[in-house]
Design a protein around this motif. Structure first.
Motif, mmCIF file in Angstrom:
data_model
loop_
_atom_site.group_PDB
_atom_site.id
_atom_site.type_symbol
_atom_site.label_atom_id
_atom_site.label_comp_id
_atom_site.label_asym_id
_atom_site.label_seq_id
_atom_site.Cartn_x
_atom_site.Cartn_y
_atom_site.Cartn_z
ATOM 1 N N UNK A 53 79.125 69.871 31.790
ATOM 2 C CA UNK A 53 78.357 70.803 30.963
ATOM 3 C C UNK A 53 78.901 70.704 29.534
ATOM 4 N N UNK A 54 78.013 70.618 28.538
ATOM 5 C CA UNK A 54 78.466 70.513 27.138
ATOM 6 C C UNK A 54 78.109 71.781 26.374
ATOM 7 N N UNK A 55 79.138 72.410 25.790
ATOM 8 C CA UNK A 55 78.958 73.616 24.994
ATOM 9 C C UNK A 55 79.446 73.356 23.578
ATOM 10 N N UNK A 56 78.584 73.608 22.606
ATOM 11 C CA UNK A 56 78.951 73.434 21.198
ATOM 12 C C UNK A 56 79.584 74.722 20.671
ATOM 13 N N UNK A 57 80.860 74.625 20.307
ATOM 14 C CA UNK A 57 81.581 75.781 19.764
ATOM 15 C C UNK A 57 81.917 75.555 18.296
ATOM 16 N N UNK A 76 78.688 75.546 36.166
ATOM 17 C CA UNK A 76 77.503 76.402 36.080
ATOM 18 C C UNK A 76 77.515 77.246 34.811
ATOM 19 N N UNK A 77 76.351 77.372 34.191
ATOM 20 C CA UNK A 77 76.189 78.200 32.998
ATOM 21 C C UNK A 77 76.769 79.609 33.218
ATOM 22 N N UNK A 78 76.519 80.169 34.409
ATOM 23 C CA UNK A 78 76.963 81.528 34.700
ATOM 24 C C UNK A 78 78.483 81.672 34.541
ATOM 25 N N UNK A 79 79.214 80.640 34.963
ATOM 26 C CA UNK A 79 80.677 80.661 34.867
ATOM 27 C C UNK A 79 81.117 80.692 33.405
ATOM 28 N N UNK A 80 80.417 79.940 32.566
ATOM 29 C CA UNK A 80 80.763 79.867 31.139
ATOM 30 C C UNK A 80 80.375 81.168 30.444
ATOM 31 N N UNK A 81 79.196 81.662 30.760
ATOM 32 C CA UNK A 81 78.709 82.880 30.086
ATOM 33 C C UNK A 81 79.567 84.100 30.413
ATOM 34 N N UNK A 82 80.243 84.072 31.566
ATOM 35 C CA UNK A 82 81.154 85.169 31.905
ATOM 36 C C UNK A 82 82.277 85.251 30.868
ATOM 37 N N UNK A 83 82.551 84.135 30.176
ATOM 38 C CA UNK A 83 83.618 84.101 29.175
ATOM 39 C C UNK A 83 83.065 84.168 27.754
#
Ligand code: TXA
Ligand code: MG
Length: 320
Positions: free
Chosen positions: A173-177, A191-198
């Motif tokens: 999964x690639x997230x631009x920070x 999973x997106x859900x795991x990332x969005x929890x943070x």
């Protein structure tokens, strides 16, 4: 091409500026010393990949993020603690040790600490960052076994580290920070859900997001035509298709379709199993000479988002 399990030899190849294909938990990578423009240039040549398309830099678990990223926001540290080692790539401002060729000339860099023990052993033995895209020809389906790498890249690789089949099966999964609010550039093995929890809600990539080849409409594409539909649309799609037709769907779904006039290619019923088996299935179907693959889209939750994304891209406009 030499192939084996010799970590020290692989590290020596990297130090000499050569190319090493290696397993990660997602897919196999085609690696080179991320701090050397000349070494990284060989990756683009071997893959037939345009030079402006940035690579992910892989780091050992004990690497200092500040050596590889110029600015590390607090959220990046939190994500790293929660999700690394693992199938997550963070886009951050490019740090001093990253060769410009590795980022395709961009001032941002994708960083990832892989969880696969062989990848970690290689990164530790080498001691630096390893720039690595998936170890396939540009535009093709990513490799999840050493056999896939050998079939795609053969002699272009100096050493192929064989670590068996990949466990996750779809890319990170690639997230631009790097631009303030976190943006999801590519759904993947985390999973997106795991990332969005943070991070809180992730924005979707828009026109101002950096160009990423994995986000081209037609990518991850097998030779056969892929038609991705909802499960209830599969029988109708089969009826409308011509040529040698195969259906890619969870095993349980086939019980609802007795006497379907198509080659059945069952996948595991859980989305993690589906992700793990997906690319090998597409390669097998190509090898068996089917013309059309009707693929059932899973619900977009958890890893289902990545599986659906890859199926839709495989079904994208045909490459020439
Ligand atoms: O799981 C994975 O991510 C695998 C394994 C080997 O780690 N790697 C992989 O690499 O899938 P590749 O090159 O096939 O896909 C990397 C994606 C591309 O879409 C690329 O454009 C994007 O990451 N990317 C890399 N650096 C970037 C950057 N600085 N800005 C935006 N996108 C970037
Ligand atoms: Mg790729």
């Amino acid at each position: 091409m030499k192939r084996g399990t010799d970590i020290e030899h692989a590290a020596r190849v990297l130090r000499a500026g050569g190319l090493v294909a290696f397993p990660t938990e997602t897919v196999y990578g085609l690696g080179a010393d991320a701090s050397r423009d000349d070494a990284v240039a060989k990756i683009f040549a071997a893959k037939g990949r345009p030079r402006a398309h940035p690579l992910i830099v892989h780091l050992a678990p004990d690497a200092r993020l500040e050596d590889w990223a110029a600015e590390v926001p607090e959220v990046a540290h939190r994500l790293a603690r929660a999700a690394w080692p693992g199938p997550l790539t963070m886009i951050l401002a490019r740090g001093p040790r990253v060769a410009l060729a590795a980022t395709g000339g961009a001032e941002t860099v994708g960083l990832r600490v892989p969880a696969h023990p062989v990848a970690q052993a290689l990164l530790r033995a080498f001691g630096g960052g390893v720039a690595a895209p998936s170890a396939n020809r540009f535009g093709a389906v990513s490799p999840t076994t050493a056999e896939h790498v050998a079939a795609d890249l053969g002699d272009a690789v100096d050493y192929l580290l064989d670590g068996g089949a990949c466990d996750v099966g779809v890319e990170s999964t690639i997230v631009d920070l790097s631009r303030g609010q976190p943006v999801l550039l590519r759904p993947g093995g985390l999973a997106r859900e795991t990332i969005e929890a943070i991070t809180g809600p992730l924005r979707r990539a828009d026109a101002t997001a950096p160009a990423a080849p994995g986000t081209l409409a037609s990518h991850y594409a097998p030779r056969a035509e892929v038609i991705a539909v909802r499960p209830d649309e599969v029988p109708g799609a089969v009826a409308a298709a011509t040529g040698r037709v195969a259906v890619l769907a969870p095993a349980a779904a086939f019980a609802r379709w007795p006497a379907l006039p198509a080659i059945a290619h069952p996948l595991p019923d859980d989305v993690a199993g589906m992700a793990r088996a997906l690319y090998a299935a597409l390669r097998d179907l190509d090898a068996s000479g089917v013309d059309v693959v009707i693929a059932a889209l899973p619900p977009a939750a958890g890893l289902g988002e990545a599986v659906g994304d890859r199926l839709l891209r495989a079904a994208g406009p045909r490459r020439t």
